[in-house]
Write an enzyme that holds these catalytic residues in place. Structure first.
Site, PDB file in Angstrom:
ATOM      1  N   LYS A  11      66.966  42.461  81.516  1.00 40.22           N
ATOM      2  CA  LYS A  11      65.805  41.964  82.261  1.00 40.22           C
ATOM      3  C   LYS A  11      65.964  40.468  82.561  1.00 40.22           C
ATOM      4  CE  LYS A  11      62.471  43.767  83.336  1.00 40.22           C
ATOM      5  NZ  LYS A  11      62.091  44.540  84.563  1.00 40.22           N
TER       6      LYS A  11
ATOM      7  N   THR B 153      59.327  40.844  81.700  1.00 39.97           N
ATOM      8  CA  THR B 153      58.814  40.993  80.341  1.00 39.97           C
ATOM      9  C   THR B 153      58.882  39.681  79.559  1.00 39.97           C
ATOM     10  OG1 THR B 153      59.332  42.048  78.223  1.00 39.97           O
ATOM     11  CG2 THR B 153      61.164  41.798  79.719  1.00 39.97           C
ATOM     12  N   ASP B 154      58.021  39.584  78.532  1.00 38.93           N
ATOM     13  CA  ASP B 154      58.082  38.416  77.640  1.00 38.93           C
ATOM     14  C   ASP B 154      59.336  38.440  76.755  1.00 38.93           C
ATOM     15  OD1 ASP B 154      57.378  40.503  75.917  1.00 38.93           O
ATOM     16  OD2 ASP B 154      55.586  39.518  75.116  1.00 38.93           O
ATOM     17  N   GLU B 155      59.994  39.604  76.655  1.00 37.40           N
ATOM     18  CA  GLU B 155      61.143  39.714  75.740  1.00 37.40           C
ATOM     19  C   GLU B 155      62.309  38.829  76.152  1.00 37.40           C
ATOM     20  OE1 GLU B 155      62.252  43.510  74.260  1.00 37.40           O
ATOM     21  OE2 GLU B 155      60.201  44.247  74.201  1.00 37.40           O
TER      22      GLU B 155
ATOM     23  N   TYR C 284      68.272  45.552  76.341  1.00 36.87           N
ATOM     24  CA  TYR C 284      67.175  45.645  77.314  1.00 36.87           C
ATOM     25  C   TYR C 284      66.755  44.262  77.794  1.00 36.87           C
ATOM     26  CZ  TYR C 284      62.338  45.705  78.923  1.00 36.87           C
ATOM     27  OH  TYR C 284      61.182  45.465  79.645  1.00 36.87           O
TER      28      TYR C 284
HETATM   29  P1  NAD Z   1      58.797  53.088  82.392  1.00 42.63           P
HETATM   30  O1  NAD Z   1      60.080  53.303  81.672  1.00 42.63           O
HETATM   31  O2  NAD Z   1      57.580  53.818  81.954  1.00 42.63           O
HETATM   32  O3  NAD Z   1      58.972  53.386  83.954  1.00 42.63           O
HETATM   33  C1  NAD Z   1      60.089  52.970  84.676  1.00 42.63           C
HETATM   34  C2  NAD Z   1      60.101  53.737  85.989  1.00 42.63           C
HETATM   35  O4  NAD Z   1      61.239  53.288  86.760  1.00 42.63           O
HETATM   36  C3  NAD Z   1      60.264  55.239  85.831  1.00 42.63           C
HETATM   37  O5  NAD Z   1      59.372  55.912  86.677  1.00 42.63           O
HETATM   38  C4  NAD Z   1      61.710  55.504  86.239  1.00 42.63           C
HETATM   39  O6  NAD Z   1      61.916  56.793  86.775  1.00 42.63           O
HETATM   40  C5  NAD Z   1      61.917  54.416  87.260  1.00 42.63           C
HETATM   41  N1  NAD Z   1      63.343  54.052  87.432  1.00 42.63           N
HETATM   42  C6  NAD Z   1      64.261  53.839  86.452  1.00 42.63           C
HETATM   43  N2  NAD Z   1      65.454  53.520  87.003  1.00 42.63           N
HETATM   44  C7  NAD Z   1      65.269  53.504  88.351  1.00 42.63           C
HETATM   45  C8  NAD Z   1      66.125  53.247  89.468  1.00 42.63           C
HETATM   46  N3  NAD Z   1      67.414  52.925  89.286  1.00 42.63           N
HETATM   47  N4  NAD Z   1      65.608  53.330  90.708  1.00 42.63           N
HETATM   48  C9  NAD Z   1      64.296  53.669  90.894  1.00 42.63           C
HETATM   49  N5  NAD Z   1      63.464  53.948  89.890  1.00 42.63           N
HETATM   50  C10 NAD Z   1      63.926  53.861  88.620  1.00 42.63           C
HETATM   51  O7  NAD Z   1      58.549  51.515  82.340  1.00 42.63           O
HETATM   52  P2  NAD Z   1      57.180  50.706  82.291  1.00 42.63           P
HETATM   53  O8  NAD Z   1      56.763  50.539  80.887  1.00 42.63           O
HETATM   54  O9  NAD Z   1      56.250  51.289  83.282  1.00 42.63           O
HETATM   55  O10 NAD Z   1      57.692  49.289  82.804  1.00 42.63           O
HETATM   56  C11 NAD Z   1      57.695  48.968  84.206  1.00 42.63           C
HETATM   57  C12 NAD Z   1      58.264  47.578  84.382  1.00 42.63           C
HETATM   58  O11 NAD Z   1      57.474  46.640  83.643  1.00 42.63           O
HETATM   59  C13 NAD Z   1      59.694  47.413  83.850  1.00 42.63           C
HETATM   60  O12 NAD Z   1      60.390  46.573  84.725  1.00 42.63           O
HETATM   61  C14 NAD Z   1      59.517  46.747  82.485  1.00 42.63           C
HETATM   62  O13 NAD Z   1      60.627  45.958  82.168  1.00 42.63           O
HETATM   63  C15 NAD Z   1      58.290  45.904  82.739  1.00 42.63           C
HETATM   64  N6  NAD Z   1      57.447  45.604  81.573  1.00 42.63           N
HETATM   65  C16 NAD Z   1      57.021  46.606  80.737  1.00 42.63           C
HETATM   66  C17 NAD Z   1      56.159  46.311  79.673  1.00 42.63           C
HETATM   67  C18 NAD Z   1      55.644  47.378  78.742  1.00 42.63           C
HETATM   68  O14 NAD Z   1      55.004  47.051  77.739  1.00 42.63           O
HETATM   69  N7  NAD Z   1      55.847  48.661  79.019  1.00 42.63           N
HETATM   70  C19 NAD Z   1      55.747  44.994  79.466  1.00 42.63           C
HETATM   71  C20 NAD Z   1      56.223  43.991  80.331  1.00 42.63           C
HETATM   72  C21 NAD Z   1      57.052  44.315  81.392  1.00 42.63           C
HETATM   73  O1  DAU Z   2      57.015  42.882  75.176  1.00 40.63           O
HETATM   74  C1  DAU Z   2      57.111  43.674  76.333  1.00 40.63           C
HETATM   75  C2  DAU Z   2      57.972  44.881  76.046  1.00 40.63           C
HETATM   76  O2  DAU Z   2      57.199  45.744  75.233  1.00 40.63           O
HETATM   77  C3  DAU Z   2      58.439  45.597  77.309  1.00 40.63           C
HETATM   78  O3  DAU Z   2      59.263  44.736  78.040  1.00 40.63           O
HETATM   79  C4  DAU Z   2      59.193  46.883  76.956  1.00 40.63           C
HETATM   80  O4  DAU Z   2      59.523  47.584  78.120  1.00 40.63           O
HETATM   81  C5  DAU Z   2      58.279  47.733  76.090  1.00 40.63           C
HETATM   82  O5  DAU Z   2      58.960  48.912  75.688  1.00 40.63           O
HETATM   83  C6  DAU Z   2      57.817  46.959  74.865  1.00 40.63           C
HETATM   84  O6  DAU Z   2      58.919  46.697  73.959  1.00 40.63           O
HETATM   85  P1  DAU Z   2      58.757  46.840  72.362  1.00 40.63           P
HETATM   86  O7  DAU Z   2      60.093  47.050  71.784  1.00 40.63           O
HETATM   87  O8  DAU Z   2      57.918  45.739  71.819  1.00 40.63           O
HETATM   88  O9  DAU Z   2      57.853  48.182  72.336  1.00 40.63           O
HETATM   89  P2  DAU Z   2      57.894  49.497  71.404  1.00 40.63           P
HETATM   90  O10 DAU Z   2      56.639  50.251  71.714  1.00 40.63           O
HETATM   91  O11 DAU Z   2      59.180  50.204  71.469  1.00 40.63           O
HETATM   92  O12 DAU Z   2      57.732  48.863  69.950  1.00 40.63           O
HETATM   93  C7  DAU Z   2      56.629  48.050  69.617  1.00 40.63           C
HETATM   94  C8  DAU Z   2      56.824  47.610  68.188  1.00 40.63           C
HETATM   95  O13 DAU Z   2      56.679  48.753  67.330  1.00 40.63           O
HETATM   96  C9  DAU Z   2      58.204  47.042  67.904  1.00 40.63           C
HETATM   97  O14 DAU Z   2      58.084  45.990  66.958  1.00 40.63           O
HETATM   98  C10 DAU Z   2      58.972  48.225  67.288  1.00 40.63           C
HETATM   99  C11 DAU Z   2      57.875  48.985  66.563  1.00 40.63           C
HETATM  100  N1  DAU Z   2      58.055  50.453  66.469  1.00 40.63           N
HETATM  101  C12 DAU Z   2      58.341  51.139  67.596  1.00 40.63           C
HETATM  102  C13 DAU Z   2      58.530  52.509  67.552  1.00 40.63           C
HETATM  103  C14 DAU Z   2      58.866  53.289  68.805  1.00 40.63           C
HETATM  104  C15 DAU Z   2      57.912  51.090  65.253  1.00 40.63           C
HETATM  105  O15 DAU Z   2      57.603  50.452  64.216  1.00 40.63           O
HETATM  106  N2  DAU Z   2      58.085  52.453  65.196  1.00 40.63           N
HETATM  107  C16 DAU Z   2      58.412  53.177  66.304  1.00 40.63           C
HETATM  108  O16 DAU Z   2      58.597  54.431  66.174  1.00 40.63           O
END
Ligand code: NAD
Ligand code: DAU
Length: 356
Positions: free
Chosen positions: A163, A133-135, A159
């Site tokens: 990561k 992730t970019d975080e 988180y």
């Molecule tokens: P998600 O939470 O939707 O899915 C995570 C999946 O991993 C789930 O299916 C869960 O059951 C599985 N899991 C959790 N713990 C596990 C374990 N110990 N062993 C096997 N499986 C396990 O997450 P996502 O949004 O699909 O993100 C996927 C990946 O991409 C993550 O590594 C996250 O850090 C990264 N990522 C997410 C975003 C985003 O915006 N969602 C952006 C950049 C990177």
């Molecule tokens: O940047 C990549 C990341 O993006 C991933 O690594 C994470 O897995 C993914 O969850 C996401 O993280 P964020 O914290 O940016 O996503 P989230 O959707 O939780 O929140 C997006 C923005 O919206 C953040 O600034 C918090 C805000 N927010 C979120 C929720 C759930 C609100 O204002 N209200 C809300 O109820």
């Protein structure tokens, strides 16, 4: 030829598995712990497809991972498995340490043992792609340049710290043991099958249910949004042609403040599912107590991926968000099923304590 995908029942992993099997003959072994975020229903249309096998299990279960590697002899591992929600990491960081750090360590060790014993040609062709992730780069102020791969790691939440630790382990396993790794650091994804605890799907489902739209703080935090299928195409491209040991930032140059995202969703719903009384969904917007330690701005500089590997996103934010809202309108059953039970407990825990 086979891939081992971990976390392939979650949001991005499942989109990756579905897109992969739509376009390629190569099989996927899908190892997923099926936590609250893992949803086999997302993969329902693969039932009966011999190219896909969902294996419930933990990336930290070395014996299970070792057995899967020995049995299926994958040419690559793509690691999506993680605890992924920042707010949950604030309420309970333990699971993030366990899966994102210890789990990645155990997975790396199992993969290293497998890779070490491969014949030379298979060893050379093997890849371990770590999805991150970019975080990990921390938070930007308004005038800062976007995150490049050379930025210092400055994670701010449990988180992002977990990561960041996993990225360091992956890097070290390459540097020390020669494991052929690739890492991608992507910005915020959105699209189909996104669990409605995250901003975009939460706003869509709350709006449709007539519930408040809880914007944290002033809503001026900026995220850089990428349609999930563009993230999947970037991962495929890095897997295919990325340079070993390198990291690639993935993003679509779509920086937007949260409040603008919420207004865009409301406008689309006003158009696609107008309310009977003619009022706007925007009337449901409520500002609530901010997230502790909330990062103010993320932005990805994706020039390395674009220049080296020729990757480009297919969607603009405007086309992607419309597709996403349309998908949620067309799939109320998927939403209703994930909103049962434990989801309700989370929503009451996270939002009950946020004063409006
Ligand atoms: P998600 O939470 O939707 O899915 C995570 C999946 O991993 C789930 O299916 C869960 O059951 C599985 N899991 C959790 N713990 C596990 C374990 N110990 N062993 C096997 N499986 C396990 O997450 P996502 O949004 O699909 O993100 C996927 C990946 O991409 C993550 O590594 C996250 O850090 C990264 N990522 C997410 C975003 C985003 O915006 N969602 C952006 C950049 C990177
Ligand atoms: O940047 C990549 C990341 O993006 C991933 O690594 C994470 O897995 C993914 O969850 C996401 O993280 P964020 O914290 O940016 O996503 P989230 O959707 O939780 O929140 C997006 C923005 O919206 C953040 O600034 C918090 C805000 N927010 C979120 C929720 C759930 C609100 O204002 N209200 C809300 O109820």
């Amino acid at each position: 030829m086979t891939l081992l995908v971990t976390g392939g029942a979650g949001f991005i992993g499942a989109n990756f598995v579905l897109d992969w099997l739509d376009a390629r003959p190569e099989a996927i072994i899908n190892l997923d712990k099926l936590t609250y975020a893992g949803n086999p229903e997302t993969l329902a249309r693969l039932q009966g497809d011999a190219r896909h096998q969902l294996v419930p299990g933990d990336i930290g279960d070395s014996a299970l991972v070792g057995r899967l590697l020995a049995e299926h002899r994958p040419r690559a591992v793509v690691n999506f498995a993680a605890e992924s929600h920042v707010d949950r990491s604030i309420h309970g960081p333990g699971a993030f340490i366990e899966t994102n750090i210890v789990g990645t360590f155990r997975l790396l060790e199992a993969v290293r043992a497998y890779w070490t014993d491969l014949p030379e040609a298979e060893q050379t062709a093997f890849r371990f792609l770590h999805v991150s992730t970019d975080e990990v780069y921390g938070s930007l102020t308004r005038g800062d340049p976007a995150f490049a791969e050379t930025n210092r790691y400055e994670p701010n939440s449990p988180y992002s710290a977990s990561k960041a630790a996993s990225d360091h382990l992956v890097r070290a396993w390459h540097h020390t043991y020669g494991l052929p790794v690739l890492t991608t650091n992507c910005s915020n994804n959105y699209g189909p099958y996104h669990f409605p605890e995250k901003l975009i799907p939460l706003m869509i489902v709350n709006a449709l249910a007539g519930k408040p739209l809880p914007v944290y703080g002033d809503g001026m935090q900026i995220r850089d949004w990428l349609y999930v299928k563009d993230h999947c195409s970037a991962i495929r491209r890095v897997l295919e042609a990325g340079r070993l040991g390198e990291t690639y930032n993935v993003g679509g140059w779509n920086e937007k403040p949260n409040i603008e995202i919420v207004h865009t969703i409301c406008q689309l719903l006003d158009e696609l599912r107008p309310k009977a009384d003619g009022s706007s969904y925007a009337n449901q917007i409520t500002h609530v107590t901010d997230r502790p330690g909330h990062d103010r701005r993320y932005a990805i500089d994706a020039r390395k991926l674009e220049a080296e590997l020729g990757w480009k996103p297919a969607e603009t934010f405007e086309t992607g968000i419309r597709k996403t809202v349309e998908w949620y309108l067309a799939n109320p059953d998927w939403v209703a099923h994930v909103q049962s039970g434990a989801y309700r407990d989370w929503v009451s825990q996270n939002y009950a304590e946020r004063a409006t």
